[in-house]
Design a protein around this motif. Structure first.
Motif, short mmCIF file in Angstrom:
data_model
loop_
_atom_site.label_atom_id
_atom_site.label_comp_id
_atom_site.label_asym_id
_atom_site.label_seq_id
_atom_site.Cartn_x
_atom_site.Cartn_y
_atom_site.Cartn_z
N ILE A 125 0.81 -1.23 0.00
CA ILE A 125 0.00 0.00 0.00
C ILE A 125 0.83 1.27 0.00
N LEU A 126 2.08 1.21 0.44
CA LEU A 126 2.91 2.41 0.52
C LEU A 126 3.08 3.12 -0.82
N PRO A 127 3.39 2.42 -1.93
CA PRO A 127 3.53 3.13 -3.21
C PRO A 127 2.24 3.85 -3.63
N SER A 128 1.10 3.20 -3.47
CA SER A 128 -0.17 3.84 -3.85
C SER A 128 -0.43 5.07 -3.00
N PHE A 129 -0.16 4.95 -1.73
CA PHE A 129 -0.35 6.07 -0.82
C PHE A 129 0.50 7.27 -1.25
N ILE A 130 1.77 7.02 -1.52
CA ILE A 130 2.68 8.10 -1.93
C ILE A 130 2.26 8.67 -3.29
N ILE A 131 1.94 7.80 -4.23
CA ILE A 131 1.54 8.26 -5.57
C ILE A 131 0.28 9.11 -5.50
N ILE A 132 -0.71 8.69 -4.71
CA ILE A 132 -1.95 9.47 -4.58
C ILE A 132 -1.68 10.82 -3.95
N LEU A 133 -0.80 10.87 -2.96
CA LEU A 133 -0.45 12.16 -2.36
C LEU A 133 0.18 13.09 -3.40
N ILE A 134 1.08 12.56 -4.22
CA ILE A 134 1.73 13.37 -5.25
C ILE A 134 0.71 13.82 -6.30
N ILE A 135 -0.14 12.89 -6.73
CA ILE A 135 -1.16 13.24 -7.74
C ILE A 135 -2.11 14.29 -7.20
N ALA A 136 -2.55 14.12 -5.96
CA ALA A 136 -3.47 15.10 -5.37
C ALA A 136 -2.82 16.49 -5.31
N CYS A 171 -0.47 17.63 -7.33
CA CYS A 171 -0.17 18.16 -8.67
C CYS A 171 -1.33 18.12 -9.64
N PHE A 172 -2.46 17.56 -9.26
CA PHE A 172 -3.53 17.29 -10.21
C PHE A 172 -4.00 18.54 -10.97
N GLU A 173 -4.31 19.57 -10.25
CA GLU A 173 -4.85 20.76 -10.91
C GLU A 173 -3.85 21.36 -11.89
N LYS A 174 -2.57 21.32 -11.54
CA LYS A 174 -1.54 21.92 -12.39
C LYS A 174 -1.37 21.15 -13.71
N TYR A 175 -1.46 19.81 -13.65
CA TYR A 175 -1.17 18.99 -14.83
C TYR A 175 -2.40 18.29 -15.41
N GLU A 176 -3.57 18.68 -14.96
CA GLU A 176 -4.81 18.02 -15.37
C GLU A 176 -4.99 18.01 -16.89
N LYS A 177 -4.63 19.07 -17.56
CA LYS A 177 -4.85 19.19 -19.00
C LYS A 177 -3.59 18.86 -19.82
N SER A 178 -2.56 18.37 -19.18
CA SER A 178 -1.29 18.08 -19.85
C SER A 178 -1.44 16.94 -20.86
N LYS A 179 -0.88 17.14 -22.05
CA LYS A 179 -0.91 16.09 -23.07
C LYS A 179 -0.04 14.91 -22.66
N ALA A 180 1.06 15.20 -21.97
CA ALA A 180 1.95 14.12 -21.52
C ALA A 180 1.23 13.21 -20.52
N VAL A 181 0.52 13.80 -19.57
CA VAL A 181 -0.21 13.02 -18.58
C VAL A 181 -1.32 12.22 -19.27
N GLY A 182 -2.02 12.85 -20.21
CA GLY A 182 -3.05 12.15 -20.97
C GLY A 182 -2.46 10.99 -21.76
N GLY A 183 -1.29 11.21 -22.35
CA GLY A 183 -0.61 10.15 -23.11
C GLY A 183 -0.20 8.99 -22.22
N ILE A 184 0.32 9.32 -21.03
CA ILE A 184 0.70 8.26 -20.09
C ILE A 184 -0.51 7.42 -19.72
N MET A 185 -1.61 8.08 -19.40
CA MET A 185 -2.81 7.35 -19.00
C MET A 185 -3.35 6.51 -20.16
N SER A 186 -3.28 7.04 -21.38
CA SER A 186 -3.73 6.27 -22.55
C SER A 186 -2.86 5.04 -22.77
N GLY A 187 -1.57 5.17 -22.52
CA GLY A 187 -0.66 4.04 -22.68
C GLY A 187 -0.83 2.99 -21.60
N LEU A 188 -1.21 3.41 -20.40
CA LEU A 188 -1.37 2.46 -19.30
C LEU A 188 -2.63 1.60 -19.43
#
Length: 188
Positions: free
Chosen positions: A83-94, A96-113
């Motif tokens: 659970i530790l990685p998910s906890f840390i990742i969610i904290l980081i996403i929370a 940074c979310f508003e700042k990178y919400e519309k980023s093409k790179a983030v959208g591309g990463i999610m599309s690839g996953l």
């Protein structure tokens, strides 16, 4: 030393598996079998058990493997590792979310996953199905056993019930009753 290996194995699984518990099954299986913590048959049994108990599948499995390997301390260590990685990742996403919400790179990463997650879930499904339907390997005799036909029929019925939106608790209870009946009545 075993506790450190347990923690690092589940930390790796938690850090590099996207898509939730089902996507983690293949990695948990590989790690647990390679290290001798769990056999394929035990994994299949525990997936079924974990689906009938509260809590996330991967956390339940980590706790089970940890408990089996090193007792209560092992259960705690393995659970923390997954659970530790998910906890840390969610904290980081929370953060940074508003700042990178519309980023093409983030959208591309999610599309690839997304396809990778579907592939991992598919691999887990095939592994579990093979262990359930063909525990002794695929052969003509596997198709003539009563157990195969009971399991296949139960799978078909529960699939239909799931598509008809029958409550999952009713499906689990129905499956448990049939499984107990087949186990006692037919010695499966």
């Amino acid at each position: 030393m075993v506790l450190i290996k347990l923690f690092l194995a589940f930390l790796k699984i938690g850090a590099f598996t996207f898509g939730g518990g089902y996507a983690m099954i293949a990695m948990i299986q590989a790690e647990a079998e390679r290290k001798g913590w769990l056999t394929q048959e035990e994994l299949v049994d525990f997936v079924a058990l974990s689906e009938s108990t509260p809590g996330p599948l991967a956390v339940n499995m980590a706790t089970f493997v940890g408990m089996r390997t090193c007792g209560v301390l092992g259960a705690i260590i393995a659970t923390l590792g997954i659970i530790l990685p998910s906890f840390i990742i969610i904290l980081i996403i929370a953060k940074c979310f508003e700042k990178y919400e519309k980023s093409k790179a983030v959208g591309g990463i999610m599309s690839g996953l997304k396809p990778a997650v579907v592939g991992m879930i598919g691999a887990a499904f095939i592994t579990v199905a093979r262990a359930v339907f063909f525990p002794s390997g695929i052969s003509i005799s596997a198709f003539s056993s009563a157990g195969f036909w009971i399991f296949l029929g139960l799978f078909a019925v529960t699939t239909v019930l799931a598509f008809k939106k029958v409550h999952p608790i009713k499906i689990i209870l129905f499956s448990a009753v049939i499984g107990i009946g087949a186990g006692y009545g037919l010695g499966l």
